[in-house]
Design an enzyme around this catalytic site. Structure first.
Site, short mmCIF file in Angstrom:
data_model
loop_
_atom_site.label_atom_id
_atom_site.label_comp_id
_atom_site.label_asym_id
_atom_site.label_seq_id
_atom_site.Cartn_x
_atom_site.Cartn_y
_atom_site.Cartn_z
N ILE A 1 27.62 -9.26 -67.51
CA ILE A 1 27.30 -10.54 -66.20
C ILE A 1 28.05 -11.43 -67.57
CG2 ILE A 1 25.88 -11.38 -65.40
CD1 ILE A 1 23.25 -9.59 -65.88
N ASP A 2 28.89 -12.58 -66.62
CA ASP A 2 29.53 -13.35 -66.76
C ASP A 2 28.89 -14.20 -65.80
OD1 ASP A 2 30.93 -15.35 -69.00
OD2 ASP A 2 32.53 -15.75 -67.18
N GLU B 1 30.27 -7.12 -74.48
CA GLU B 1 29.46 -8.54 -75.30
C GLU B 1 27.64 -8.19 -76.08
OE1 GLU B 1 28.05 -12.44 -72.54
OE2 GLU B 1 27.84 -13.48 -74.41
N ASP C 1 34.77 -13.58 -71.77
CA ASP C 1 34.26 -14.00 -70.87
C ASP C 1 36.12 -14.50 -70.04
OD1 ASP C 1 31.57 -15.02 -71.71
OD2 ASP C 1 32.83 -16.32 -73.30
N THR D 1 25.49 -15.46 -67.12
CA THR D 1 23.67 -14.95 -67.01
C THR D 1 22.94 -15.89 -67.11
OG1 THR D 1 24.69 -13.18 -68.68
CG2 THR D 1 21.81 -13.77 -68.68
N ASP E 1 32.53 -8.00 -70.56
CA ASP E 1 31.42 -9.56 -70.29
C ASP E 1 30.14 -8.68 -69.03
OD1 ASP E 1 29.76 -10.87 -69.93
OD2 ASP E 1 30.64 -12.51 -70.79
C1 IPD Z 1 28.96 -18.10 -70.75
C2 IPD Z 1 29.89 -18.45 -69.00
C3 IPD Z 1 29.64 -19.78 -69.14
C4 IPD Z 1 30.74 -20.37 -70.45
C5 IPD Z 1 30.02 -19.68 -71.27
C6 IPD Z 1 29.39 -18.35 -71.76
P1 IPD Z 1 27.98 -15.56 -70.45
O1 IPD Z 1 29.06 -17.30 -70.83
O2 IPD Z 1 31.05 -17.67 -69.30
O3 IPD Z 1 30.68 -20.37 -68.12
O4 IPD Z 1 30.40 -21.69 -71.01
O5 IPD Z 1 30.85 -20.42 -72.46
O6 IPD Z 1 29.78 -17.61 -73.34
O7 IPD Z 1 26.44 -16.55 -72.10
O8 IPD Z 1 26.97 -16.61 -69.36
O9 IPD Z 1 28.13 -14.15 -70.15
CA CA Z 2 29.99 -14.53 -70.94
CA CA Z 3 27.93 -11.82 -70.31
#
Ligand code: IPD
Ligand code: CA
Ligand code: CA
Length: 261
Positions: free
Chosen positions: A85-86, A67, A211, A88, A83
């Site tokens: 950190i998913d 990412e 994701d 964040t 990813d």
């Molecule tokens: C997000 C998370 C979130 C989703 C967003 C993503 P991030 O990723 O997965 O649940 O609703 O569309 O972008 O930004 O925390 O890596």
């Molecule tokens: Ca993510």
């Molecule tokens: Ca992320």
């Protein structure tokens, strides 16, 4: 080869998890990407650097897409989809629903994936054709066939996509049906929680491959079904994701259908 791939995957997930755990609820810098709440922290970058270093040490000629770092292409049939950190926004607010997500594809097909939430100490893992696990124990999707009693989860993009209908209208429709719909803030965890039966279904617009990659394989290996909003074959590069236990898939498609592109 499979063993070394698996070891590298689990080592990278574990080491990135250590970085995330170290900084959780501590001090770290936070900045914005596009939009006011699309955050990136120094921990995203640190965890990502650790993952990439581990992969490159074992497999220097593999493709990587991550990412924050973008695409590091080597023209290999193997591609690591990362990813760091998913979730964040959760992480930045000290909310323990965040994870590292790493998927591996071979000639475009997902073959391995790990999602590790180091705060809850939950490691989800799947290998193509070998089932899915949570902390080493086999998991499977729920057996709930009564859609009226399903527990669902969704997420929303940081920026609204150019869809015919606003994603909030789809959400509203499920809520007006009286169904419990949660919004956890980590798509990778949403998918894994469908895989282990905590949720019966998940949908979201406009996710990115990092994701979904690992979570997609984990849900399918746990016996679930993943399609786009037309019920068609799915790729982690699609912009529409519907993941269910399979049994309530059609009902969810019916409710989403009128509101998707
Ligand atoms: C997000 C998370 C979130 C989703 C967003 C993503 P991030 O990723 O997965 O649940 O609703 O569309 O972008 O930004 O925390 O890596
Ligand atoms: Ca993510
Ligand atoms: Ca992320």
């Amino acid at each position: 080869m499979q063993t070394e791939l698996k070891q590298t995957l689990l080592n990278a997930a574990h080491e990135a998890g250590q970085v995330i755990r170290h900084y959780f609820q501590g001090n770290f810098s936070v900045s914005n990407k596009e939009g006011i709440n699309n955050l990136v922290t120094e921990v995203d970058t640190k965890a990502e650097a650790k993952i990439i270093e581990i992969i490159k040490t074992s497999f220097p000629d593999h493709d990587i897409i991550s990412e924050e770092a973008g695409e590091l292409s080597q023209v290999s049939p193997y591609r690591w989809i990362i990813d760091p950190i998913d979730g964040t926004v959760n992480f930045a607010h000290g909310i323990p629903i965040c994870c590292v997500s790493i998927g591996l594809s071979f000639h475009g097909e997902m073959i391995m994936g790990a999602v590790f939430n180091p705060i809850m100490n939950e490691l989800f893992f799947a290998e193509k054709g070998k089932g899915a696990q949570l902390n080493g124990q086999p998991i499977s999707v729920s057996e709930k066939s009564d859609f009226r009693k399903a527990c669902l989860v969704t997420g929303f993009p940081y920026k609204w996509p150019e869809t015919k209908e606003h994603p909030i209208r789809v959400f509203e429709r499920f809520i007006l049906e009286g169904l419990p719909v949660r919004r956890l803030g980590s798509a990778a965890i949403d998918l894994c929680w469908v895989a282990c039966g905590r949720f019966d279904g998940f949908w979201e617009y406009n996710l990115n491959p990092w994701d979904i990659a690992a979570g997609y394989l984990i849900v399918t290996e746990a016996g679930g079904r993943v399609t786009d909003f037309k019920g068609e074959n799915y790729s982690v590069y699609d912009r529409q994701t519907l993941a269910t236990n399979g049994l309530i898939h059609q009902e969810m498609l019916d409710l989403i259908a009128d509101h998707s592109n």
